[in-house]
Design a protein around this motif. Structure first.
Motif, mmCIF file in Angstrom:
data_model
loop_
_atom_site.group_PDB
_atom_site.id
_atom_site.type_symbol
_atom_site.label_atom_id
_atom_site.label_comp_id
_atom_site.label_asym_id
_atom_site.label_seq_id
_atom_site.Cartn_x
_atom_site.Cartn_y
_atom_site.Cartn_z
ATOM 1 N N HIS A 109 0.867 -1.185 0.000
ATOM 2 C CA HIS A 109 0.000 0.000 0.000
ATOM 3 C C HIS A 109 0.898 1.228 0.000
ATOM 4 O O HIS A 109 1.821 1.333 0.802
ATOM 5 C CB HIS A 109 -0.922 0.029 1.219
ATOM 6 C CG HIS A 109 -1.666 1.319 1.364
ATOM 7 N ND1 HIS A 109 -2.679 1.694 0.508
ATOM 8 C CD2 HIS A 109 -1.515 2.348 2.247
ATOM 9 C CE1 HIS A 109 -3.133 2.892 0.856
ATOM 10 N NE2 HIS A 109 -2.441 3.301 1.912
ATOM 11 N N GLY A 110 0.662 2.143 -0.914
ATOM 12 C CA GLY A 110 1.482 3.342 -1.011
ATOM 13 C C GLY A 110 2.647 3.139 -1.967
ATOM 14 O O GLY A 110 2.660 2.220 -2.791
ATOM 15 N N ALA A 111 3.645 3.997 -1.843
ATOM 16 C CA ALA A 111 4.781 3.980 -2.770
ATOM 17 C C ALA A 111 5.601 2.709 -2.616
ATOM 18 O O ALA A 111 6.025 2.358 -1.514
ATOM 19 C CB ALA A 111 5.659 5.199 -2.524
ATOM 20 N N CYS A 112 5.805 2.020 -3.735
ATOM 21 C CA CYS A 112 6.667 0.827 -3.775
ATOM 22 C C CYS A 112 7.627 1.056 -4.935
ATOM 23 O O CYS A 112 7.373 0.645 -6.070
ATOM 24 C CB CYS A 112 5.816 -0.423 -3.984
ATOM 25 S SG CYS A 112 6.780 -1.944 -4.114
ATOM 26 N N LEU A 113 8.713 1.740 -4.637
ATOM 27 C CA LEU A 113 9.593 2.245 -5.685
ATOM 28 C C LEU A 113 11.037 1.816 -5.465
ATOM 29 O O LEU A 113 11.467 1.572 -4.336
ATOM 30 C CB LEU A 113 9.521 3.779 -5.740
ATOM 31 C CG LEU A 113 8.134 4.397 -5.941
ATOM 32 C CD1 LEU A 113 8.199 5.907 -5.787
ATOM 33 C CD2 LEU A 113 7.568 4.018 -7.297
ATOM 34 N N GLY A 114 11.792 1.745 -6.563
ATOM 35 C CA GLY A 114 13.216 1.461 -6.476
ATOM 36 C C GLY A 114 13.491 0.185 -5.711
ATOM 37 O O GLY A 114 12.971 -0.898 -6.019
ATOM 38 N N GLY A 115 14.312 0.298 -4.662
ATOM 39 C CA GLY A 115 14.644 -0.864 -3.840
ATOM 40 C C GLY A 115 13.428 -1.509 -3.213
ATOM 41 O O GLY A 115 13.426 -2.713 -2.928
ATOM 42 N N GLY A 116 12.366 -0.721 -3.002
ATOM 43 C CA GLY A 116 11.131 -1.275 -2.463
ATOM 44 C C GLY A 116 10.496 -2.266 -3.423
ATOM 45 O O GLY A 116 10.038 -3.340 -3.018
ATOM 46 N N LEU A 117 10.462 -1.921 -4.710
ATOM 47 C CA LEU A 117 9.909 -2.846 -5.700
ATOM 48 C C LEU A 117 10.847 -4.036 -5.890
ATOM 49 O O LEU A 117 10.386 -5.165 -6.107
ATOM 50 C CB LEU A 117 9.675 -2.141 -7.034
ATOM 51 C CG LEU A 117 9.048 -3.017 -8.126
ATOM 52 C CD1 LEU A 117 7.734 -3.630 -7.661
ATOM 53 C CD2 LEU A 117 8.847 -2.236 -9.412
ATOM 54 N N GLU A 118 12.158 -3.811 -5.793
ATOM 55 C CA GLU A 118 13.095 -4.929 -5.919
ATOM 56 C C GLU A 118 12.872 -5.944 -4.791
ATOM 57 O O GLU A 118 12.966 -7.159 -5.017
ATOM 58 C CB GLU A 118 14.530 -4.409 -5.919
ATOM 59 C CG GLU A 118 14.878 -3.666 -7.214
ATOM 60 C CD GLU A 118 16.313 -3.180 -7.243
ATOM 61 O OE1 GLU A 118 17.102 -3.716 -8.033
ATOM 62 O OE2 GLU A 118 16.631 -2.256 -6.475
ATOM 63 N N LEU A 119 12.552 -5.463 -3.597
ATOM 64 C CA LEU A 119 12.230 -6.388 -2.506
ATOM 65 C C LEU A 119 10.937 -7.143 -2.824
ATOM 66 O O LEU A 119 10.844 -8.358 -2.624
ATOM 67 C CB LEU A 119 12.096 -5.622 -1.191
ATOM 68 C CG LEU A 119 11.892 -6.485 0.062
ATOM 69 C CD1 LEU A 119 12.595 -5.862 1.267
ATOM 70 C CD2 LEU A 119 10.415 -6.679 0.393
ATOM 71 N N ALA A 120 9.950 -6.429 -3.336
ATOM 72 C CA ALA A 120 8.680 -7.073 -3.693
ATOM 73 C C ALA A 120 8.878 -8.102 -4.805
ATOM 74 O O ALA A 120 8.244 -9.162 -4.802
ATOM 75 C CB ALA A 120 7.666 -6.015 -4.120
ATOM 76 N N LEU A 121 9.769 -7.813 -5.756
ATOM 77 C CA LEU A 121 10.058 -8.755 -6.842
ATOM 78 C C LEU A 121 10.700 -10.040 -6.317
ATOM 79 O O LEU A 121 10.556 -11.108 -6.913
ATOM 80 C CB LEU A 121 10.982 -8.101 -7.875
ATOM 81 C CG LEU A 121 10.371 -7.016 -8.772
ATOM 82 C CD1 LEU A 121 11.463 -6.299 -9.562
ATOM 83 C CD2 LEU A 121 9.345 -7.615 -9.725
ATOM 84 N N GLY A 150 19.015 -6.392 -8.047
ATOM 85 C CA GLY A 150 18.440 -7.516 -8.783
ATOM 86 C C GLY A 150 17.277 -7.162 -9.684
ATOM 87 O O GLY A 150 16.764 -8.023 -10.409
ATOM 88 N N GLY A 151 16.842 -5.911 -9.670
ATOM 89 C CA GLY A 151 15.675 -5.511 -10.447
ATOM 90 C C GLY A 151 15.823 -5.691 -11.944
ATOM 91 O O GLY A 151 14.857 -6.040 -12.633
ATOM 92 N N THR A 152 17.036 -5.479 -12.455
ATOM 93 C CA THR A 152 17.232 -5.618 -13.909
ATOM 94 C C THR A 152 17.092 -7.066 -14.360
ATOM 95 O O THR A 152 16.882 -7.331 -15.548
ATOM 96 C CB THR A 152 18.624 -5.107 -14.333
ATOM 97 O OG1 THR A 152 19.640 -5.926 -13.735
ATOM 98 C CG2 THR A 152 18.834 -3.653 -13.949
#
Length: 719
Positions: A109-121, A150-152
C-alpha cells in the motif's frame, strides 16, 4: 548504540509470520544498508516455528510500502568499487528472500519504488491496494542509475522484456491496475482486507508463476531478442541523445542476464551500478534530487503559513483556467473564477473538464471523481463569494494599471487578510502594490505555461510583503503540485531573465543565416527538451516581445532584442497560439507534426544556410544564460545556487543531467567559463563579456557548491 530494528515480527495463530516494515523516526520507509542484517534476524526468528506456513511483508506506514533506497548511502560512496559492493549487498539480501522455501507475499500500500519494488520482486507473490497513493516502479534512471538489487534481472522474467525495459528506461511509475494488467502484481484488493488477503495467499501455498503470454515469450528467443534490443537502442538513443549513460547500461545489463544467465546478469548489474554512481550525470541528477527534497521542507520565510480553505482566480484565460485547474484537482481546494464575461468563465471551466477528461479516458479516475473535482470550481462575473477567499490569484493581461485596479477591487471585496498574488511574468510587484492599502498582502506568484504541466512557480515578495504572506503563498504553490522558489522583485525575476539572453543569442544566429531547425537541433542535442525557436513559439512571440523592453530598460543593451522581432510580430506571428511562428502548426488531427515556416526567412531578410557547428551554436546560447545566472546570484535575485539550478531545470528545461547552470559552471570550472566567454566576446561582441562575479570566482578558484548535496532521503517521485 544499536539502532532499533525497522522490521517487526508477529507470529499469527495460523502460523503465518507477518513482518511489518516501519523505519523509526521517518515519514516513509526507505531501505538502508543496516537492514540486511535486521531482515535476516527477523526471518530467522520466524523460521524457529516448525509449522511456519509462510511470510507476509507489509508496511507500518500509512502511505508507503518502501519508497526506495536511502540515497545518502550512494552519496557516501567515493569509488565505483564501494558502490558496486553496496549493490551486491542488496542483491544478496533479495536473493535470500527469493530462496526461502515457503511463500513470501508482499502486501503493498502506497509507494513501492526502487529498492522497495526490488524487494517485492524477490517475494513469491505481490498484491497491492487500488489507492491513488499506491505506485510501483523503478525510477533509478532519473538519478542516472539503474536498479542495483536484482531488479534488472527479476523484472524482465516476471513481466517480459519489452515492458520491463519501458519501465526501467523511462523510470515511470505504474498505478495499481496497470501493475495488475502487466502481471507485476497478482491481485488488487482494498486496504481493509490487504493483510487478510495476503495471509490467505500464504496459506494457499506457493504458486508457480504463470507463463508469459506468447508475444512476450517470443522476445526471449534469439531472433526476437535481437530485434527488440536493436529497436529499443535506436529509440533510447534518439530520446537521450547520448546524454544519459544509464539507459545504455540498462539495455546492456538486461541483455547480459538474458543471454548469459542470471549470475552473469547480477554481476553486470552490480558493476554497472558502481560505474554509474561515479558519472558526472548521476552526480548532477542526485544533486537536483537532494535540492528539491530540501526545498520541499522550507516555508520560504520565517513564518508559519496560514491555513488555506478557498482560493479565487481573476481571469478565465489560458493561465487563469490552468491555475484554477491545479488548485481544484491537485490542491483539492474550492476555487472561484471571476471574469468580465460568462464566456471567459466557461473557457476556464472547459480547461479543467478537458484535463480531467483525459484522466477519465486513461482510467486514472472515474467519471464520478471528475464530477466531484469539477464541483470545486465555480465562476461569476462579480465578486460574489470572494469574501471568504484566503488567496486571490490575478491572471489578467500584462498591464500595470489593470493589475493595480485588480488590487483595489480585491481589497474592497475581500477580507482584510486576503492575499493578492499576481501571476505577472515581468511587471515589478512593488509597482503592482504601489497603491495598495495593505501592501503586506501583495505578492507575485509566477506560473509557467501550460500550468498543469510545468512544475515550477516563482514566488516574488516586494519590500513590504509580510513573512506570513510569503509562507502562505509558498504553501499554496506546493499544494498545487509546484516546486516553488522565492526570488527577488527585480525585472524579469529569475527564469525569464536568464532565458532572454539565451533566446536573443539564438535570434542572432538566425539573423546570421543559420536555419531555424539547425539552431533548435543544436540545443536539443545539448540536452534541452526543445530548441529556443520552438520554445519561443510555445511561450508566445508576443509575450517575449513584451518582456524584452522591460529587461533592456533595467539592465541595458545586452537585453536589446534583435530588430527581426519587430518584423516577425508585424506579420502577426505569435507562435503556436495562432498557428504561425517560426514553425507552421496544423490543426488537422492527422498532421500534428510541426514544420519550419520557410516564409520566416524573407521576412527577416536572410538566406538560410548552415555554416556553424551545432556545438558552437549551443555554446553561444548557453554561455549567455550562464553569465546572466551568475549575475542573478551575485545580485541576490535568487537566494542561493540551489534555487537557481532548480529554477532553470524546472522552469525552462535546462538539461537535468548537467544539474542546472551553477552545477554546470562548477563542473566546467569558472576559469574555463570565463575563457570561453572572452573568446566569444572577441568573435561576436561585447554582449559576451564575463560578469565581474564570474571573473572573481575564476581568480579565486571558487565554486558554488562546496560538496555534493547530501540528504538522508530516498528515490521517490523523482520526475
Amino acid at each position: 548504540m544499536e539502532q532499533p530494528s525497522a522490521f517487526h515480527l508477529q507470529m499469527r495463530l495460523d502460523n503465518v509470520a507477518v513482518i511489518t516494515i516501519d523505519v523509526p523516526d521517518e515519514k516513509m520507509n526507505t531501505l538502508k544498508a543496516a537492514f540486511a542484517g535486521q531482515i535476516r534476524q527477523v526471518i530467522q526468528r520466524a523460521r524457529e516455528n516448525p509449522h511456519l506456513a509462510g511470510v507476509v511483508i507489509i508496511s507500518g506506514k500509512p502511505d508507503s510500502f518502501i519508497a526506495g533506497a536511502d540515497i545518502s548511502m550512494i552519496a557516501a560512496c567515493d569509488s565505483a568499487q564501494r558502490a558496486s559492493a553496496l549493490a551486491k549487498q542488496g542483491q544478496k539480501m533479495m536473493s535470500e528472500i527469493a530462496a526461502l522455501p515457503f511463500p513470501v507475499v508482499a502486501a503493498i500500500h502506497g509507494a513501492c519504488l526502487g529498492g522497495g519494488l526490488e524487494l517485492a520482486l524477490a517475494c513469491s507473490q505481490r498484491i497491492c491496494t487500488p489507492d491513488d497513493k499506491t505506485r510501483l516502479g523503478l525510477p533509478e534512471v532519473q538519478l542516472g542509475l539503474l536498479p542495483g538489487s536484482g531488479g534488472t534481472q527479476r523484472l524482465p522474467r516476471l513481466v517480459g522484456v519489452p515492458v520491463a525495459l519501458e519501465m526501467m528506461l523511462s523510470g515511470k511509475t505504474l498505478r495499481p491496475r496497470q501493475a495488475l494488467k502487466i502481471g507485476l502484481v497478482d491481485d488488487v484488493v482494498p486496504q481493509t482486507i490487504l493483510l487478510e488477503t495476503a495471509v490467505a495467499l500464504v496459506l494457499a501455498g506457493q504458486k508457480s508463476r504463470p507463463r508469459l503470454p506468447v508475444g512476450k515469450r517470443l522476445t526471449n528467443g534469439p531472433l526476437g531478442r535481437a530485434l527488440l534490443f536493436t529497436l529499443a537502442t535506436r529509440r533510447t538513443r534518439a530520446k537521450s541523445r547520448g546524454n544519459y549513460p544509464a539507459t545504455e547500461y540498462i539495455l546492456s545489463v538486461v541483455r547480459t542476464g538474458l543471454e548469459q544467465g542470471s549470475s552473469s546478469g547480477y554481476a553486470a548489474e552490480a558493476q554497472a551500478f558502481g560505474d554509474l554512481v561515479m558519472t558526472p550525470e548521476s552526480v548532477a541528477l542526485r544533486s537536483l534530487f537532494f535540492a528539491t527534497t530540501a526545498l520541499k521542507k522550507e516555508h520560504g520565510a520565517q513564518a508559519e503559513p496560514r491555513r488555506l480553505r478557498a482560493i479565487g482566480v481573476l481571469g478565465g484565460g489560458l493561465m487563469g483556467g490552468g491555475i484554477a485547474c491545479v488548485t481544484a484537482t491537485r490542491a483539492g481546494l474550492p476555487v472561484r473564477i471571476k471574469d468580465i464575461s460568462a464566456e471567459g468563465i466557461n473557457h476556464a471551466l472547459k480547461y479543467s473538464w478537458d484535463t480531467l477528461g483525459k484522466k477519465v479516458k486513461r482510467r486514472h479516475i472515474k467519471p464520478a471523481e471528475r464530477l466531484r473535482q469539477m464541483a470545486l470550481i465555480s465562476g461569476d462575473t462579480a465578486y460574489r463569494g470572494f469574501q471568504q477567499r484566503d488567496v486571490v490569484i490575478e491572471a489578467v493581461f500584462e498591464d500595470l494599471a489593470l493589475k493595480q485596479t485588480m488590487v483595489a477591487e480585491v481589497e474592497q471585496h475581500c477580507a482584510a487578510t486576503t492575499i493578492f498574488a499576481s501571476n505577472t511574468s515581468s511587471l515589478p510587484i512593488s509597482q503592482i502594490a504601489a497603491q495598495a492599502q495593505r501592501p503586506e498582502n501583495v505578492i507575485g506568484l509566477h506560473y509557467f505555461s501550460p500550468v498543469d504541466k510545468m512544475p515550477l512557480a516563482e514566488v516574488i515578495p516586494h519590500a513590504a510583503t509580510s513573512a506570513e504572506t510569503i509562507a502562505t503563498t509558498v504553501a499554496l504553490a506546493k499544494k498545487q503540485g509546484k516546486t516553488a522558489i522565492v526570488v527577488a522583485d527585480r525585472a524579469g525575476f529569475y527564469v525569464n531573465r536568464i532565458l532572454a539572453p539565451y533566446i536573443n543569442e539564438a535570434m542572432h544566429c538566425l539573423l546570421a543565416g543559420e536555419p531555424v531547425g539547425v539552431i533548435d537541433n543544436a540545443l536539443v542535442e545539448f540536452g534541452f527538451p526543445v530548441g529556443p525557436m520552438q520554445l519561443l513559439d510555445e511561450v508566445g512571440i508576443d509575450v517575449g516581445s513584451k518582456i524584452m523592453p522591460i529587461l533592456q530598460q533595467a539592465y541595458g543593451e545586452r537585453f536589446a532584442a534583435p530588430e527581426a522581432f519587430a518584423a516577425i510580430l508585424a506579420d502577426n506571428r505569435k507562435g503556436r497560439k495562432n498557428g504561425r511562428g517560426f514553425y507552421r502548426y496544423s490543426t488537422a488531427a492527422l498532421s500534428r507534426k510541426k514544420r519550419v515556416d520557410s516564409r520566416i526567412y524573407p521576412l527577416i531578410k536572410v538566406k538560410p544556410k548552415a555554416r556553424l557547428e551545432g556545438a558552437l551554436i549551443a555554446q553561444r546560447c548557453v554561455m549567455m544564460m550562464l553569465n546572466e545566472a551568475v549575475r542573478c546570484h551575485d545580485e541576490q535575485v535568487i537566494r542561493n545556487a540551489r534555487d537557481g539550478d532548480i529554477g532553470a531545470v524546472f522552469g525552462i528545461g535546462f538539461p537535468p543531467f548537467l544539474g542546472g547552470p551553477f552545477h554546470y559552471i562548477d563542473r566546467l570550472g569558472a576559469t574555463m567559463v570565463v575563457n570561453t566567454l572572452v573568446n566569444l566576446m572577441h568573435q561576436y561582441g561585447e554582449r559576451f563579456a564575463p560578469c565581474d562575479a564570474l571573473r572573481r570566482m575564476a581568480e579565486q578558484n571558487k565554486k558554488f557548491y562546496k560538496t555534493e548535496l547530501a540528504s538522508d532521503t530516498h528515490i521517490d517521485s523523482v520526475a
